[in-house]
Motif scaffolding. Structure first.
Motif, mmCIF file in Angstrom:
data_model
loop_
_atom_site.group_PDB
_atom_site.id
_atom_site.type_symbol
_atom_site.label_atom_id
_atom_site.label_comp_id
_atom_site.label_asym_id
_atom_site.label_seq_id
_atom_site.Cartn_x
_atom_site.Cartn_y
_atom_site.Cartn_z
ATOM 1 N N UNK A 7 51.684 20.071 31.289
ATOM 2 C CA UNK A 7 52.655 20.308 32.366
ATOM 3 C C UNK A 7 53.845 21.063 31.787
ATOM 4 N N UNK A 8 54.101 22.253 32.305
ATOM 5 C CA UNK A 8 55.091 23.154 31.707
ATOM 6 C C UNK A 8 56.054 23.674 32.768
ATOM 7 N N UNK A 9 57.334 23.565 32.474
ATOM 8 C CA UNK A 9 58.365 24.190 33.312
ATOM 9 C C UNK A 9 59.230 25.062 32.411
ATOM 10 N N UNK A 10 59.501 26.269 32.871
ATOM 11 C CA UNK A 10 60.314 27.230 32.131
ATOM 12 C C UNK A 10 61.637 27.428 32.880
ATOM 13 N N UNK A 11 62.544 28.161 32.258
ATOM 14 C CA UNK A 11 63.820 28.442 32.914
ATOM 15 C C UNK A 11 64.741 27.241 32.954
#
Length: 378
Positions: free
Chosen positions: A337-341
């Motif tokens: 599970x990846x979130x950027x920004x």
């Protein structure tokens, strides 16, 4: 944690200024390592161990975790390098005008480096131990596609449930939940040289062949499905009165889905399998160096957690997609599970007008610290 961070806002900005005023372009090993060594000491002072992955030509990479680490399920990705050449920091050093700070790399991503450090400090101050559940990777080559750090990121991410990527938030504060994959290719044409005035019929123009190929390459664009192919740089010829015997095209490819890799590469090979100009030879080299970051089930679930944390501290969190690449693609492609920004808010990265929204430095550091605490207790 909010009180702690507001109390230290001035100190945080001073550290951003220190980092911005050190040139650290991707090929500037001395500058990148200067920042890395400084941050290594900062984290060691907090009880963290720092493993240095040394590089001969590029800057070194840092793998950071607490000496009493327990079941690391969170990985934080940030980078030390910028796109700016040596001398840029001296030409336009860090400055603050109103609520914005300016300088080379101020938002991409020197403010994020400070944010990570102070999120840890805030957790320690509040006697939380969630920082014992994470790894931090600070790499030196993100701006040039992470050629040497990709294997480190993929290795260290094994076993992690969540990846928090510290590229800056968008101008409107949105985090990033999807990115297109990216590849770089070089198409090479070999022809036969001849004098264009005396015996042009004996030549085989590599530039003419390249012109045919450029048209065919651009016909691969399919914006509706997320495929884009752009010839951004061409080279060829030796003089105006010589039939060119060599020409090259440098190609940027973007894709939205993993299965498009084989489709695009198959079409590239097909285009290069024949020559339009008899007597020329065509070849292509390169690869997709960043897989697409897909907004999948895991990412949606992590986004909901981040939005809940945002509601808790009074921040509305929206998400968006972008065509630009980042290291988020590597963890996403591993099923993490990846979130950027998740860095501070700013804009105009990679330009003379690059800026940080100063109030967001504390705001997004608080978001990061609170999120770490929430995820560590999942």
């Amino acid at each position: 944690m909010e009180t702690f961070l507001h109390k230290h806002q001035g100190e945080m900005l001073q550290l951003v200024e220190k980092l911005v005023n050190i040139d650290s372009g991707s090929t500037n090993k001395h500058g990148v390592d200067k920042i890395g060594t400084f941050l290594e000491t900062c984290f060691q002072d907090l009880g963290f161990t720092v493993s240095v992955a040394k590089e001969m030509e590029l800057g070194n990479h840092l793998i950071i975790q607490h000496k009493d680490i327990e079941k690391p399920e969170i990985i934080i990705l940030a980078h030390l390098d910028t796109v700016f050449p040596i001398g840029t920091a001296k030409e336009r050093p860090f400055r603050i005008e109103g609520n914005r700070a300016y300088g080379p790399g101020v938002i991409d991503m020197k403010s994020s480096l400070v944010s990570v450090l102070y999120a840890i400090k805030a957790l320690i101050y509040e006697n939380f131990d969630s920082y014992k559940h994470l790894k931090i990777i600070l790499n030196s080559d993100e701006e040039i596609g992470s050629p040497s750090s990709r294997k480190i990121i993929e290795r260290e991410a094994q076993g992690c449930k969540f990846a928090l990527v510290m590229e800056p938030a968008r101008k409107d504060g949105s985090v990033v939940t999807a990115r297109r994959g990216k590849g770089n290719y070089t198409l090479i044409v070999e022809g036969k040289a001849a004098h264009s005035g005396i015996e042009p019929e004996k030549g085989r123009s590599a530039i003419e062949e390249l012109a045919h190929k450029i048209i065919q390459l651009h016909e691969l664009n399919d914006y509706k499905t997320g495929i884009s192919v752009n010839v951004g740089l061409i080279e060829g010829g030796s003089s105006i009165n010589t039939i060119s015997d060599h020409a090259e095209a440098h190609i940027d490819v973007r894709i939205k889905k993993e299965e498009q890799i084989n489709i695009v590469e198959g079409k590239l090979e097909e285009i290069c399998s024949t020559s339009d100009v008899i007597g020329t030879k065509v070849s292509i080299e390169g690869e997709i160096n960043r897989p697409p970051m897909v907004k999948n089930k895991q990412t949606r679930a992590l986004l909901r957690i981040i939005q809940d944390v945002g509601d808790e501290i009074g921040i509305i969190i929206e998400d968006t997609e972008t065509g630009g690449g980042s290291d988020a693609s590597f963890t996403s492609s591993l099923g993490i599970a990846t979130i950027d920004g998740l860095g501070p808010i700013g804009g105009n990265a990679h330009s003379e007008k690059e800026y940080l929204e100063v109030p967001s430095l504390v705001e997004r550091t608080l978001l990061l610290a609170t999120l770490i605490e929430r995820l560590a207790n999942k």
